[in-house]
Design an enzyme around this catalytic site. Structure first.
Site, PDB file in Angstrom:
ATOM      1  CB  SER A 197       3.053   1.099   6.185  1.00 41.12           C
ATOM      2  OG  SER A 197       1.816   0.795   6.743  1.00 41.12           O
ATOM      3  CG  HIS A 230      -0.417  -0.020   2.517  1.00 40.23           C
ATOM      4  ND1 HIS A 230      -0.416  -1.130   3.332  1.00 40.23           N
ATOM      5  CD2 HIS A 230       0.194   0.954   3.226  1.00 40.23           C
ATOM      6  CE1 HIS A 230       0.161  -0.828   4.485  1.00 40.23           C
ATOM      7  NE2 HIS A 230       0.535   0.439   4.446  1.00 40.23           N
TER       8      HIS A 230
END
Lengths: 86, 321
Positions: free
Chosen positions: B274, B147
């Site tokens: 992330s 992502h």
């Protein structure tokens, strides 16, 4: 259909650029990414779920802010303002 | 087969046809790709207990008897709530700190292994920006979350990001290895993520135009049996957004649980991490076995990441070249 929380980060009347906007909690799993506000302090957080989102906003030389936003319809845009204490 | 989408590349391989339930790793099956500390001087010592040796850090004890099932029953607060306290609905709550934030800042970011971790500045498809983390696995290859390179949400940000600026070893405003911006065909993911949006495949890669990783070194990576992973300490370093801009923070804890395609842990993380490596120490060498992707969610009071399974391992090897 996914919606979005659209907001402005500001300190007083001054928009805060490059503030880090993060989702602290959401009705479902969210990526652990930090969104950055633009030069006008604007940001947008996608809202794939219906329910309550808690945003945490950090910016250097400011104290952080934390705000809850209810998203009754994930298909719509929800507007908010995040005020950072100096 | 290579598919070009908006100037970036998704790679199809046999794993693309695999459903999440088909990617279980057979017990005892293990493979590793080696790490490298790079030619530059400065290599950190490691502690014997499977964690990094960092002044002032002694590791975080696992809650006694805590298993994922027990944690699910406890309604454990997430990391942010532990830091800020429980805010009244809609009201900022900034002063109270509940619990101990025992993440530790790494300031020696030009020392291996810290220099393999990179702060990522991501320009999304709509021109806005986000931040994440990545880590080198080879001279030209940085691994991150899918992502961080391909946004799944609908709207103008959906799709491949415009560019990612890689800043290895970043320490605030100091960039000891400079920065490299990657776009177009240098941005990679797998169709399990770009087309299916399956969180078991939330992995991406950045292929740099220079061999910057030859200066920083890189982590090894591998796939392991459930038993091996559950006996491992998960180490995680990244660039959390709740700390001063561009600063590297480290934390470690034992792994809580594994599934066919995911790993779960209570290593503290925050938005911006992330894409961080989740890695184990083996005889002083560091091997990523996962990629951090998600913070806690209601009903899932643990952080989680993609498990490096054999198909992902093979794809990472191909990206490494």
């Amino acid at each position: 259909m996914e919606g979005v929380i659209v907001g402005t980060v500001r300190s007083g009347e001054v928009p805060v650029a490059f503030a880090r906007v993060m989702v602290e909690s959401a009705p479902g799993p969210m990526p652990d990414i930090a969104l950055l506000s633009g030069p006008d302090g604007r940001f947008a957080v996608d809202t794939p779920y219906r329910g309550r989102y808690v945003l945490v906003v950090h910016a250097d030389e400011h104290r952080p802010a934390r705000i809850g936003v209810d998203v009754p319809d994930p298909g719509r845009s929800t507007e908010t303002v995040v005020e950072l204490p100096p | 087969m290579t598919i070009t989408l908006d100037g970036a590349v998704a790679v199809t391989d046999p794993a693309d046809e695999t459903s999440p339930t088909d990617v279980a790793v057979a017990e005892q099956e293990t493979a590793q790709a080696p790490p490298s500390s790079g030619p530059e001087s400065g290599v950190a010592d490691t502690a014997s207990s499977g964690i990094e040796l960092v002044a002032g850090y002694s590791g975080t004890p696992q809650p006694a008897g805590a298993s994922l099932e027990e944690l699910l029953a406890r309604d454990v607060p997430d990391a942010a709530e532990a830091t800020f306290g429980s805010a009244a609905e809609g009201q900022p709550s900034l002063e109270s700190v509940i619990g101990v934030d025992d993440r530790i800042r790494i300031t020696t970011t030009n020392v291996y292994p810290w220099r393999v971790h990179a702060s990522l500045l991501i320009q999304l498809a709509d021109g806005s920006y986000a931040s994440g983390t990545g880590f080198f696995i080879g001279p030209r290859t940085v691994i991150t979350a899918g992502h961080c390179v391909f946004v799944q949400w609908s709207g103008p940000r959906r799709g491949w990001v415009r560019s990612v600026t890689v800043m290895p070893g970043r320490n605030g405003s100091v960039l000891p290895y400079g920065s490299v911006t990657v776009s177009g065909s240098g941005i990679r993911s797998v169709v399990g993520w770009t087309q299916n949006g399956n969180s078991n495949w939330d992995v991406g890669a950045l292929i740099l135009p220079t061999e910057l990783g030859s200066r920083t070194g890189w982590l090894g990576f591998g796939y392991y049996s459930d038993a091996t992973l559950l006996a491992s300490t998960a180490n995680l370093a990244g660039y959390p957004g709740d700390k001063p801009s561009g600063t590297l923070w480290y934390h470690s804890r034992r792994l809580l649980s594994v599934s066919a395609g995911r790993i779960h842990y209570q290593v503290d993380t925050f938005g911006g991490q992330s894409g961080s490596a989740v890695y184990r120490l083996v005889d002083g060498h560091r091997y990523a076995f996962g990629i951090h992707t998600n913070g806690a969610a209601p009903g899932i009071p643990v952080n989680s990441g993609v498990r490096i399974t054999k198909p992902i391992f093979d794809r990472m090897k191909a990206w490494k070249g």
